[in-house]
Scaffold this active site. Sequence first.
Site, short mmCIF file in Angstrom:
data_model
loop_
_atom_site.label_atom_id
_atom_site.label_comp_id
_atom_site.label_asym_id
_atom_site.label_seq_id
_atom_site.Cartn_x
_atom_site.Cartn_y
_atom_site.Cartn_z
N ASP A 129 -24.31 19.44 9.00
CA ASP A 129 -25.08 19.39 7.67
C ASP A 129 -24.42 20.54 7.01
O ASP A 129 -25.37 21.57 6.67
CB ASP A 129 -26.41 19.71 7.90
CG ASP A 129 -27.58 19.03 6.72
OD1 ASP A 129 -27.08 18.16 6.16
OD2 ASP A 129 -28.56 19.67 6.55
N HIS B 122 -32.75 20.23 8.71
CA HIS B 122 -31.38 20.92 8.31
C HIS B 122 -30.82 21.12 9.82
O HIS B 122 -29.74 20.56 10.29
CB HIS B 122 -31.49 22.19 7.87
CG HIS B 122 -30.04 22.76 7.32
ND1 HIS B 122 -28.90 21.94 6.78
CD2 HIS B 122 -29.63 24.00 7.30
CE1 HIS B 122 -28.15 22.78 6.31
NE2 HIS B 122 -28.57 24.04 6.66
N SER C 217 -23.84 24.47 8.58
CA SER C 217 -24.30 24.70 7.35
C SER C 217 -23.34 25.47 6.61
O SER C 217 -22.04 25.02 6.29
CB SER C 217 -25.67 25.75 7.45
OG SER C 217 -26.24 25.99 6.09
#
Length: 447
Positions: A179, A249, A155
């Site tokens: 991601d 996610h 992230s």
Amino acid sequence: MFRWQYLAPLLLLSVLLYRAEDCDRFTKLNLGHALIGTSLRLRLLLYTRENGNCGTLLSHVDLSPRLNLTKPTTFIIHGFRPTGSRPVWLDDMTEALLGRGDVNVIVVDWNRGAAGSYFSAVENTKKAATNMTAFVRLMQEHGASLSSIHMIGFSLGAHLSGFVGANFNGLIGRITGLDPAGFMFATGGPEDRLDPTDAQFVDVLHSDLDFLGARGTQGHIDFFANGGTDQPNCPKTIFSGESYFKCDHQRSVMLYIDSLTQVCSSRAYPCSSYQDFLNGNCTSCDEFGAAGCPVFGHDVIKWKDDLLRLKETKAYFTTNAKSPFCRTNYRLDILTWNTHRGYITAKLHSNGTEAVATINHAELKFQKYTEKTLLAQFDKDVQPAQKITLKFSPVSSCTCSKSKLRVLKIRLTNLERKERPLCRYDLLLERNKEVTFRPIPCEDSNF
């Protein structure tokens, strides 16, 4: 009378307690810290095969003798921590990395700076990158090679990794972006996010590009798990609580950890779109030579030279709902006698084990005397395939109660192993009824 036989266990317990107190832990915050905000403080926790369960806090000015710079070093960098809690996956990833190689694993703990406000966490990514850059430069001054450094960022951590890499003009060996965060990184130039120039090799996985993840490509290869959006077994409604927001996610991390365990591998297929991939239009991997299409995850580095030559590659794969996530891919060629519309379910049987592939992503249109190629993705690998089961399910709008699809020939080709395809001739598939048969090796090399 003192019982000396109890002395040894007591001494051992004392040593274990001493060592436990000597271990450094990831910063633990609570909701109160998140609400009032925290100031950035970056801590680096070293784990090695000798100290796999005990972190050593590294100094930013004086390298620990436990940090062996002749070994490769992998940094794990977490993302936004809204409540300040410790990432649940850190131990699993650390253990898996140490299981794969004798490396230094450094957990980058920037929890103070990643907690509370997302906007302040985004601002702190570049500040944390400056701090990390100084530490990597210290490693370099003491003999570490930038090529031996691998950064795995989740992230916001993916972009943080990119900022560090950019500070070294892309000379760091590898950056893996799990991601990468999308919000506040969609606009701006490459200098404001992870991009292929940040390391010698950049591989990226997308698992939530329709919500928390970034939409654009950002690596030498960008993998799209299940199209990069909705992941199997993740909640579909907000009534599921916080899992609804983070499951897709966070699946990127779970998939990468799975790739480290080597239980099986997820072969990914370069393609222009997910729909083309599902339709079986991208099963050729000739551009990769004898190695075939790249596998997702830790071992994609084996395809580095080919991927650098191709510059930017988009590759797709699908997964199971839980670990082991990997599937086995076959090409299913069907020649039909009549015209029909519907879906196909295939099963492979071997020594009591069954693998299932359901091809229902779109309505299939079978034409008379026309060959059709399908991508069949089985939930597990079974060898050898002793029997095959097929089921034809007509579309729901079909009113005929005795719909039948007559198959003149089927051909099943394993896309991941060089082995002779399996064939069968003249089958009658009745509506929603399974037909099981023994396949035979195909006589010809072409369908």
